[in-house]
Design a protein around this motif. Sequence first.
Motif, PDB file in Angstrom:
ATOM      1  N   GLN A 141      27.677  50.074  42.143  1.00 49.84           N
ATOM      2  CA  GLN A 141      26.524  49.377  42.148  1.00 49.84           C
ATOM      3  C   GLN A 141      25.443  49.894  43.270  1.00 49.84           C
ATOM      4  N   HIS A 142      25.858  50.346  44.287  1.00 48.99           N
ATOM      5  CA  HIS A 142      25.099  50.734  45.302  1.00 48.99           C
ATOM      6  C   HIS A 142      24.516  52.295  44.972  1.00 48.99           C
ATOM      7  N   ASP A 143      25.163  52.984  44.392  1.00 46.46           N
ATOM      8  CA  ASP A 143      24.941  54.308  43.662  1.00 46.46           C
ATOM      9  C   ASP A 143      23.771  54.044  42.635  1.00 46.46           C
ATOM     10  N   ARG A 144      24.170  53.114  42.043  1.00 50.39           N
ATOM     11  CA  ARG A 144      23.144  52.768  40.768  1.00 50.39           C
ATOM     12  C   ARG A 144      21.653  52.121  41.117  1.00 50.39           C
ATOM     13  N   ASN A 145      21.684  51.358  42.266  1.00 44.34           N
ATOM     14  CA  ASN A 145      20.630  51.093  43.030  1.00 44.34           C
ATOM     15  C   ASN A 145      19.748  52.077  43.852  1.00 44.34           C
ATOM     16  N   ILE A 146      20.522  52.969  44.289  1.00 44.48           N
ATOM     17  CA  ILE A 146      19.872  54.298  44.947  1.00 44.48           C
ATOM     18  C   ILE A 146      19.472  55.122  43.876  1.00 44.48           C
ATOM     19  N   GLU A 147      19.834  55.331  42.701  1.00 44.33           N
ATOM     20  CA  GLU A 147      19.406  55.958  41.777  1.00 44.33           C
ATOM     21  C   GLU A 147      18.313  55.637  41.260  1.00 44.33           C
ATOM     22  N   LEU A 148      18.256  54.078  40.883  1.00 46.37           N
ATOM     23  CA  LEU A 148      17.097  53.531  40.371  1.00 46.37           C
ATOM     24  C   LEU A 148      15.778  53.553  41.387  1.00 46.37           C
ATOM     25  N   ILE A 149      16.125  53.426  42.663  1.00 46.81           N
ATOM     26  CA  ILE A 149      15.106  53.458  43.921  1.00 46.81           C
ATOM     27  C   ILE A 149      14.393  54.967  43.509  1.00 46.81           C
ATOM     28  N   LEU A 150      15.222  55.881  43.714  1.00 48.48           N
ATOM     29  CA  LEU A 150      14.642  57.366  43.546  1.00 48.48           C
ATOM     30  C   LEU A 150      13.870  57.735  42.331  1.00 48.48           C
ATOM     31  N   ALA A 151      14.406  57.240  41.264  1.00 48.48           N
ATOM     32  CA  ALA A 151      13.710  57.408  39.983  1.00 48.48           C
ATOM     33  C   ALA A 151      12.432  56.526  40.086  1.00 48.48           C
ATOM     34  N   ALA A 152      12.285  55.267  40.541  1.00 44.36           N
ATOM     35  CA  ALA A 152      11.070  54.526  40.794  1.00 44.36           C
ATOM     36  C   ALA A 152      10.138  55.275  41.698  1.00 44.36           C
ATOM     37  N   LEU A 153      10.608  55.792  42.784  1.00 41.99           N
ATOM     38  CA  LEU A 153       9.894  56.455  43.749  1.00 41.99           C
ATOM     39  C   LEU A 153       9.144  57.804  43.088  1.00 41.99           C
ATOM     40  N   LYS A 154       9.993  58.420  42.323  1.00 43.53           N
ATOM     41  CA  LYS A 154       9.397  59.533  41.461  1.00 43.53           C
ATOM     42  C   LYS A 154       8.168  59.173  40.598  1.00 43.53           C
ATOM     43  N   ALA A 155       8.598  58.222  39.853  1.00 40.07           N
ATOM     44  CA  ALA A 155       7.553  57.560  38.805  1.00 40.07           C
ATOM     45  C   ALA A 155       6.324  57.122  39.396  1.00 40.07           C
ATOM     46  N   TYR A 156       6.613  56.505  40.608  1.00 43.53           N
ATOM     47  CA  TYR A 156       5.229  55.899  41.099  1.00 43.53           C
ATOM     48  C   TYR A 156       4.409  57.255  42.002  1.00 43.53           C
ATOM     49  N   ALA A 157       5.139  57.987  42.727  1.00 43.00           N
ATOM     50  CA  ALA A 157       4.480  59.046  43.206  1.00 43.00           C
ATOM     51  C   ALA A 157       3.769  60.026  42.131  1.00 43.00           C
TER      52      ALA A 157
END
Length: 160
Positions: A141-157
């Motif tokens: 669950q932690h790994d999925r959340n971190i990957e989701l956060i990083l993907a969202a950061l990439k999409a946002y930036a």
Amino acid sequence: MILEFLKNKLRAKKKEHLNHHFVLIEAPESVVAPEIMLWGEAQGWPAKCGMRFTKKTFGKFGVGTEDEQKVEPVGPRWDVRVTKLIPGREVERTFLNGMFTGRETVSIESRYNGIKVNYTMHYTVNGLVNNILWPLVFRRQHDRNIELILAALKAYASGQ
């Protein structure tokens, strides 16, 4: 017998674990850096992320700032304190209580074609129940959340 094995395992010296994730982002540092400083409160934080931050201290963000981290809907919670800050480059949070002892760091590295964002967690798991649940449920669950956060950061930036 199994319970005795687990008790003995917990009595042994705790081994520090490493959890590392990264993302490469083709965007200016001026867009990415503020987002990693505001980790948990960033504009690009994914709405579907199960990891929530609640600020516990008042004032400007810096060394000493404390947050509560909670995994939703049903998951662990713990408090963290910013213990190292290199503005625009790195923020380190130390776990104050809860299931972990250790720290997590979010940092950026400038690259020829953009920015590399690193998430690193150095930790030991506290308690018998947490040592059972972390590898069975919460680590994934932690790994999925971190990957989701990083993907969202990439999409946002990338969209800025």
